[in-house]
Write a protein that holds these residues in place. Structure first.
Motif, mmCIF file in Angstrom:
data_model
loop_
_atom_site.group_PDB
_atom_site.id
_atom_site.type_symbol
_atom_site.label_atom_id
_atom_site.label_comp_id
_atom_site.label_asym_id
_atom_site.label_seq_id
_atom_site.Cartn_x
_atom_site.Cartn_y
_atom_site.Cartn_z
ATOM 1 N N ASN A 34 49.009 1.699 -13.874
ATOM 2 C CA ASN A 34 48.863 3.051 -14.433
ATOM 3 C C ASN A 34 47.421 3.534 -14.337
ATOM 4 O OD1 ASN A 34 51.583 3.111 -15.052
ATOM 5 N ND2 ASN A 34 51.304 2.553 -17.205
ATOM 6 N N LEU A 35 46.480 2.612 -14.585
ATOM 7 C CA LEU A 35 45.060 2.984 -14.479
ATOM 8 C C LEU A 35 44.704 3.340 -13.039
ATOM 9 C CD1 LEU A 35 42.195 3.197 -15.727
ATOM 10 C CD2 LEU A 35 41.906 0.768 -15.148
ATOM 11 N N PHE A 36 45.110 2.493 -12.098
ATOM 12 C CA PHE A 36 44.788 2.740 -10.687
ATOM 13 C C PHE A 36 45.467 4.011 -10.162
ATOM 14 C CE2 PHE A 36 44.074 -2.057 -10.018
ATOM 15 C CZ PHE A 36 42.733 -1.931 -10.361
ATOM 16 N N LYS A 37 46.684 4.266 -10.647
ATOM 17 C CA LYS A 37 47.389 5.458 -10.194
ATOM 18 C C LYS A 37 46.673 6.710 -10.669
ATOM 19 C CE LYS A 37 51.990 7.513 -9.885
ATOM 20 N NZ LYS A 37 53.415 7.427 -10.281
ATOM 21 N N THR A 38 46.170 6.664 -11.919
ATOM 22 C CA THR A 38 45.434 7.798 -12.474
ATOM 23 C C THR A 38 44.113 8.014 -11.734
ATOM 24 O OG1 THR A 38 46.372 7.406 -14.663
ATOM 25 C CG2 THR A 38 44.370 8.736 -14.570
ATOM 26 N N LEU A 39 43.412 6.912 -11.462
ATOM 27 C CA LEU A 39 42.073 7.029 -10.866
ATOM 28 C C LEU A 39 42.105 7.208 -9.355
ATOM 29 C CD1 LEU A 39 40.205 4.222 -12.866
ATOM 30 C CD2 LEU A 39 40.145 6.678 -13.302
ATOM 31 N N TYR A 40 43.035 6.505 -8.700
ATOM 32 C CA TYR A 40 42.995 6.456 -7.228
ATOM 33 C C TYR A 40 44.295 6.889 -6.562
ATOM 34 C CZ TYR A 40 39.092 3.402 -8.488
ATOM 35 O OH TYR A 40 37.954 2.875 -9.037
ATOM 36 N N ASN A 41 45.330 7.154 -7.365
ATOM 37 C CA ASN A 41 46.642 7.536 -6.836
ATOM 38 C C ASN A 41 47.144 6.505 -5.818
ATOM 39 O OD1 ASN A 41 48.904 9.198 -6.671
ATOM 40 N ND2 ASN A 41 48.101 10.316 -4.905
ATOM 41 N N GLN A 42 47.011 5.209 -6.175
ATOM 42 C CA GLN A 42 47.390 4.163 -5.232
ATOM 43 C C GLN A 42 48.787 3.618 -5.568
ATOM 44 O OE1 GLN A 42 44.254 1.213 -5.874
ATOM 45 N NE2 GLN A 42 45.717 -0.133 -6.896
ATOM 46 N N PRO A 43 49.526 3.100 -4.568
ATOM 47 C CA PRO A 43 50.873 2.576 -4.777
ATOM 48 C C PRO A 43 50.852 1.209 -5.468
ATOM 49 C CG PRO A 43 50.217 2.285 -2.503
ATOM 50 C CD PRO A 43 49.126 3.092 -3.148
ATOM 51 N N GLU A 44 52.031 0.787 -5.958
ATOM 52 C CA GLU A 44 52.146 -0.492 -6.667
ATOM 53 C C GLU A 44 51.724 -1.664 -5.794
ATOM 54 O OE1 GLU A 44 55.754 -1.522 -8.549
ATOM 55 O OE2 GLU A 44 55.728 0.160 -9.959
ATOM 56 N N GLU A 45 52.060 -1.594 -4.516
ATOM 57 C CA GLU A 45 51.747 -2.710 -3.624
ATOM 58 C C GLU A 45 50.239 -2.977 -3.572
ATOM 59 O OE1 GLU A 45 52.266 -5.929 -1.508
ATOM 60 O OE2 GLU A 45 53.917 -4.740 -2.358
ATOM 61 N N GLN A 46 49.457 -1.904 -3.593
ATOM 62 C CA GLN A 46 48.000 -2.080 -3.545
ATOM 63 C C GLN A 46 47.493 -2.698 -4.850
ATOM 64 O OE1 GLN A 46 45.390 1.434 -2.922
ATOM 65 N NE2 GLN A 46 44.907 0.453 -0.982
ATOM 66 N N THR A 47 48.136 -2.373 -5.970
ATOM 67 C CA THR A 47 47.759 -2.995 -7.243
ATOM 68 C C THR A 47 48.003 -4.500 -7.180
ATOM 69 O OG1 THR A 47 48.267 -0.977 -8.474
ATOM 70 C CG2 THR A 47 48.172 -3.025 -9.735
ATOM 71 N N ARG A 48 49.143 -4.908 -6.587
ATOM 72 C CA ARG A 48 49.421 -6.340 -6.428
ATOM 73 C C ARG A 48 48.350 -7.018 -5.573
ATOM 74 N NH1 ARG A 48 54.730 -4.267 -6.010
ATOM 75 N NH2 ARG A 48 56.000 -4.878 -7.824
ATOM 76 N N VAL A 49 47.947 -6.344 -4.501
ATOM 77 C CA VAL A 49 46.907 -6.900 -3.623
ATOM 78 C C VAL A 49 45.606 -7.096 -4.400
ATOM 79 C CG1 VAL A 49 45.436 -6.432 -1.624
ATOM 80 C CG2 VAL A 49 47.899 -5.961 -1.508
ATOM 81 N N ILE A 50 45.226 -6.088 -5.180
ATOM 82 C CA ILE A 50 43.977 -6.159 -5.948
ATOM 83 C C ILE A 50 44.002 -7.329 -6.918
ATOM 84 C CG2 ILE A 50 42.649 -5.008 -7.784
ATOM 85 C CD1 ILE A 50 42.000 -3.937 -5.101
ATOM 86 N N LEU A 51 45.079 -7.458 -7.678
ATOM 87 C CA LEU A 51 45.162 -8.535 -8.664
ATOM 88 C C LEU A 51 45.149 -9.901 -7.981
ATOM 89 C CD1 LEU A 51 47.731 -7.056 -11.224
ATOM 90 C CD2 LEU A 51 45.237 -7.038 -11.330
ATOM 91 N N SER A 52 45.793 -9.998 -6.830
ATOM 92 C CA SER A 52 45.778 -11.249 -6.074
ATOM 93 C C SER A 52 44.378 -11.587 -5.578
ATOM 94 C CB SER A 52 46.748 -11.144 -4.883
ATOM 95 O OG SER A 52 46.655 -12.288 -4.059
ATOM 96 N N GLU A 53 43.666 -10.587 -5.055
ATOM 97 C CA GLU A 53 42.305 -10.808 -4.556
ATOM 98 C C GLU A 53 41.354 -11.189 -5.695
ATOM 99 O OE1 GLU A 53 41.146 -10.900 -1.533
ATOM 100 O OE2 GLU A 53 42.964 -10.280 -0.472
ATOM 101 N N LEU A 54 41.508 -10.544 -6.847
ATOM 102 C CA LEU A 54 40.659 -10.866 -7.997
ATOM 103 C C LEU A 54 40.914 -12.289 -8.472
ATOM 104 C CD1 LEU A 54 40.788 -7.564 -10.122
ATOM 105 C CD2 LEU A 54 38.994 -8.326 -8.562
ATOM 106 N N ASN A 55 42.172 -12.703 -8.416
ATOM 107 C CA ASN A 55 42.520 -14.060 -8.820
ATOM 108 C C ASN A 55 41.887 -15.076 -7.874
ATOM 109 O OD1 ASN A 55 44.072 -16.056 -10.346
ATOM 110 N ND2 ASN A 55 45.277 -16.265 -8.475
ATOM 111 N N GLN A 56 41.965 -14.817 -6.558
ATOM 112 C CA GLN A 56 41.386 -15.731 -5.568
ATOM 113 C C GLN A 56 39.863 -15.791 -5.692
ATOM 114 O OE1 GLN A 56 42.811 -15.305 -1.496
ATOM 115 N NE2 GLN A 56 44.760 -14.475 -2.248
#
Length: 427
Positions: A34-56
């Motif tokens: 919800n935060l990313f959609k508000t700020l960047y209008n990005q799709p759910e898939e990109q949110t998954r990528v971000i969380l995965s990259e942050l975890n790695q």
């Protein structure tokens, strides 16, 4: 180990957005999206990528949601940059990159205030950590040691903790606004230097989207190094490198920067002694006073250099701010610099007369117009200063020299246009 460097710039931006919004609180995938959609209008898939990259990258922890075992909760690990002390060559290289970023699109003085802000933020933080450790080693509770480490009298410069550099950097979307607030807070907490900070407004500066992008690049660039232990001469020399790099074509006339080889020769000719007063009525960025201080430190000692009284006046208030920053970055404290027109309104006085100085040295504006007899007869103390006569409105060269002679006890050194000794008529 947390590693921000393995992320791409757009991923770093998302990380700081999450950190700014959630801080150390746990959050769900949906809340992040919800935060990313508000700020960047990005799709759910990109949110998954971000969380995965942050975890790695070791920047994200995950937990099982006790209320819904099918859902994960996340919590950010704060990024603490590895401290890397910077050498003189590295600092010059960094400033060269900053110069490339701004080119001629942005006033170079914004690089100087960023350098000053970063340096004193890092110094405050270094002092804070040392003081905190000192008292925890003595057995103090951590909370009490932290309060003691924040006491203003324990720091060379009073800095608002919430506006330290690393805290500004977290606020990706409000960095210019928070930087401007930070400058105002610094002015309030350090009233002796408030005129430094009042000359810069990053919030207005970044109203232009291109400038906002430049500021973000500069913030990331300056964040690469820790300045907490950098020697004053290294910081000061780097500061003057920027002044020299951006000096205008008429730099020889000394408005902001006078060639240091010329200044050094002038100082050596004056044969300055300890416990003296030195005055520059056309201060610029204070290079002449700094070279005088360094000369005495080399010839005698740091203690003897600290006996000098360094005074100067500068009409351009932004240039005055540059001069004060230059002094502080060189770790020189025994100065008194004032704003105003030296020819019309000299600020250094002793009661009802002008203050006198052991040595006077300056590179005043050459062929300055607008100081004819009518104007100068309205100036403060004009009878005692201009007893040899008045200049034409076309050039104030000899008026500057008269002013300097009037306030000097021993010697004067001045750089002036060669035309001053060849022009005829009134001069």
């Amino acid at each position: 180990m947390a590693n921000l460097n393995q992320l791409q710039n757009w991923q770093k931006k998302r990380y700081f957005s999450l950190l700014d919004y959630f801080k150390d609180k746990k959050f769900s995938f949906q809340e992040a999206h919800n935060l990313f959609k508000t700020l960047y209008n990005q799709p759910e898939e990109q949110t998954r990528v971000i969380l995965s990259e942050l975890n790695q990258a070791g920047l994200l922890k995950s937990f099982e949601n006790p209320e819904n075992k099918k859902e994960k909760l996340y919590q950010l690990k704060p990024f603490i940059p590895e401290k890397k002390q910077i050498s003189k060559d590295e600092l010059i290289s960094l400033l060269s990159q900053a110069a490339d970023i701004i080119r001629t699109r942005v006033d170079y003085t914004f690089i100087l205030i960023l350098l000053f802000y970063k340096a004193y933020s890092d110094k405050w933080q270094g002092e804070y950590q040392r003081i905190k450790k000192k008292f925890t080693d003595l057995g103090w509770r951590v909370e009490d040691a932290e309060k003691e480490a924040e006491q203003p009298f324990r720091h060379a410069f009073n800095f608002p903790k919430e506006y330290l550099w690393h805290n500004l950097r977290k606020s990706t979307f409000q960095v210019s606004e928070r930087l401007s607030i930070g400058l105002r807070k610094l002015a309030e907490l350090n009233p002796d230097y408030q005129d430094i900070f009042s000359q810069f407004d990053f919030h207005q500066f970044t109203s232009n989207p291109e400038n906002a992008a430049i500021l973000n690049q500069l913030i990331e660039l300056f964040s690469k190094f820790d300045f907490s232990e950098v020697e004053g001469d290294i910081l000061g020399d780097a500061y003057e490198w920027i002044l020299k790099y951006f000096a205008p074509a008429k730099a020889k006339e000394g408005e902001v920067f006078s060639p240091r080889e010329v200044v050094r020769l002038m100082v050596e000719l004056l044969e300055i002694k300890p416990k003296s007063s030195i005055y520059d009525p056309a201060l610029g960025s204070a290079g002449m006073l700094i070279v005088a201080y360094q000369y005495l430190r080399e010839k005698f000692s740091q203690e003897e250099a600290d006996t000098l009284l360094l005074k100067g006046q500068e009409q351009n208030l932004k240039t005055l701010a540059l001069a004060k920053m230059n002094m502080l970055l060189h770790q020189i404290k025994n100065f008194d610099l004032k704003g105003g027109d030296s020819l019309l309104y000299p600020k250094f006085r002793e009661g009802e007369r002008l203050e006198l100085f052991d040595y006077v040295l300056a590179n005043p504006p050459w062929n300055q117009k607008g100081y004819g007899e009518d104007e100068l007869k309205k100036a403060d103390f004009w009878q005692s200063r201009f007893s040899y006569g008045f200049s034409t409105k076309q050039s104030a060269d000899w008026v500057w020299i008269e002013h300097m002679l009037a306030v000097a006890k021993e010697k004067v050194a001045v750089v002036i246009d060669t035309g001053a000794v060849s022009r005829g008529g009134r001069e």
